[in-house]
Design an enzyme around this catalytic site. Structure first.
Site, mmCIF file in Angstrom:
data_model
loop_
_atom_site.group_PDB
_atom_site.id
_atom_site.type_symbol
_atom_site.label_atom_id
_atom_site.label_comp_id
_atom_site.label_asym_id
_atom_site.label_seq_id
_atom_site.Cartn_x
_atom_site.Cartn_y
_atom_site.Cartn_z
ATOM 1 C CG PHE A 162 -12.952 1.357 7.847
ATOM 2 C CD1 PHE A 162 -12.505 0.842 6.632
ATOM 3 C CD2 PHE A 162 -13.581 0.499 8.742
ATOM 4 C CE1 PHE A 162 -12.671 -0.502 6.309
ATOM 5 C CE2 PHE A 162 -13.761 -0.852 8.420
ATOM 6 C CZ PHE A 162 -13.301 -1.342 7.196
ATOM 7 C CE LYS A 204 -3.895 -2.125 2.512
ATOM 8 N NZ LYS A 204 -4.821 -1.899 3.653
ATOM 9 C CE1 TYR A 233 -9.386 -2.978 0.590
ATOM 10 C CE2 TYR A 233 -8.514 -1.071 -0.562
ATOM 11 C CZ TYR A 233 -8.321 -2.206 0.206
ATOM 12 O OH TYR A 233 -7.044 -2.560 0.593
ATOM 13 C CD GLU A 276 -9.107 -9.132 -3.235
ATOM 14 O OE1 GLU A 276 -9.928 -8.777 -2.373
ATOM 15 O OE2 GLU A 276 -7.976 -9.567 -2.941
ATOM 16 C CG ASN A 294 -3.405 -2.402 7.127
ATOM 17 O OD1 ASN A 294 -3.400 -1.979 5.980
ATOM 18 N ND2 ASN A 294 -4.356 -3.206 7.572
ATOM 19 C CG HIS A 297 -5.444 -6.319 0.077
ATOM 20 N ND1 HIS A 297 -6.606 -6.467 0.794
ATOM 21 C CD2 HIS A 297 -5.567 -7.100 -1.026
ATOM 22 C CE1 HIS A 297 -7.410 -7.299 0.125
ATOM 23 N NE2 HIS A 297 -6.794 -7.691 -0.986
ATOM 24 C CB THR A 344 -6.706 -5.907 10.299
ATOM 25 O OG1 THR A 344 -7.202 -7.109 9.728
ATOM 26 C CG2 THR A 344 -7.115 -4.723 9.433
ATOM 27 N NE ARG A 392 -2.028 -5.809 7.353
ATOM 28 C CZ ARG A 392 -3.143 -6.419 6.994
ATOM 29 N NH1 ARG A 392 -3.600 -7.441 7.706
ATOM 30 N NH2 ARG A 392 -3.817 -6.013 5.933
ATOM 31 N NE ARG A 421 -6.785 -12.977 5.607
ATOM 32 C CZ ARG A 421 -7.257 -11.731 5.515
ATOM 33 N NH1 ARG A 421 -7.082 -11.010 4.418
ATOM 34 N NH2 ARG A 421 -7.912 -11.186 6.528
#
Ligand code: GTP
Ligand code: MG
Length: 138
Positions: free
Chosen positions: A57, A9, A49, A126, A112, A115, A91, A102, A85
């Site tokens: 948020f 990100k 998203y 995706e 964070n 993704h 998260t 993270r 993950r």
């Protein structure tokens, strides 16, 4: 082998963490079989998203995803979705385990750093959202 979709990100690209994060994927045994740098439009971020559009948020999430470049990638490996993950960590970085991306790099729950897809169906969707078949070289 399985494929998953991953993003580095803007909070992370801004801090020149593209290489460090990609190395963590490769060290974990994943192959990066597609990768490109994109600066998302608001429309692209909102579309990507869309499942979160009713969440409080959502505006903040779209804003941060449009704030700079993102690296979109396809990772391939055994059990890639679940393992990615695990490597990303929780998260919220304050809940993330030692050794996760993270824990090492995330600034907050919003910023964070990464993704990763959460299931086979979302991984396919995706990947198709960002890549054409010819851009994926397995
Ligand atoms: P992703 O891999 O990014 O999908 O993370 P996730 O599955 O661990 O989290 P989730 O899908 O629930 O949320 C998607 C993204 O929205 C998160 O990665 C965060 O960047 C952001 N997000 C989630 N909760 C909050 C929040 O309470 N505040 C803010 N600002 N952002 C949030
Ligand atoms: Mg998610």
């Amino acid at each position: 082998v399985e494929r998953t979709f991953s993003m580095i990100k803007p909070d992370a690209t801004r801090r020149n963490l593209t290489g460090a994060i990609t190395k963590m994927f490769e060290d974990a045994g994943f192959s990066v079989i597609a990768s490109k740098r994109v600066w998302m439009s608001r429309r692209e971020a909102e579309g990507f998203y869309a499942v979160h559009k009713e969440r409080p948020f959502f505006g903040e999430l779209v804003e941060s995803m449009c704030s700079g470049p993102t690296i979109v990638q396809v990772l391939q490996g055994e059990n890639a979705i679940a393992r990615n993950r695990e490597i990303m960590g929780a998260t919220n970085p304050s809940d993330a385990a030692e050794g996760t991306i993270r824990k090492a790099f995330a600034l907050s729950i919003g910023e964070n750093s990464v993704h990763g897809s959460d299931a086979p169906e979302t991984a396919s969707q995706e990947i198709a959202y960002w890549f054409s078949e010819t851009e994926i070289v397995g």
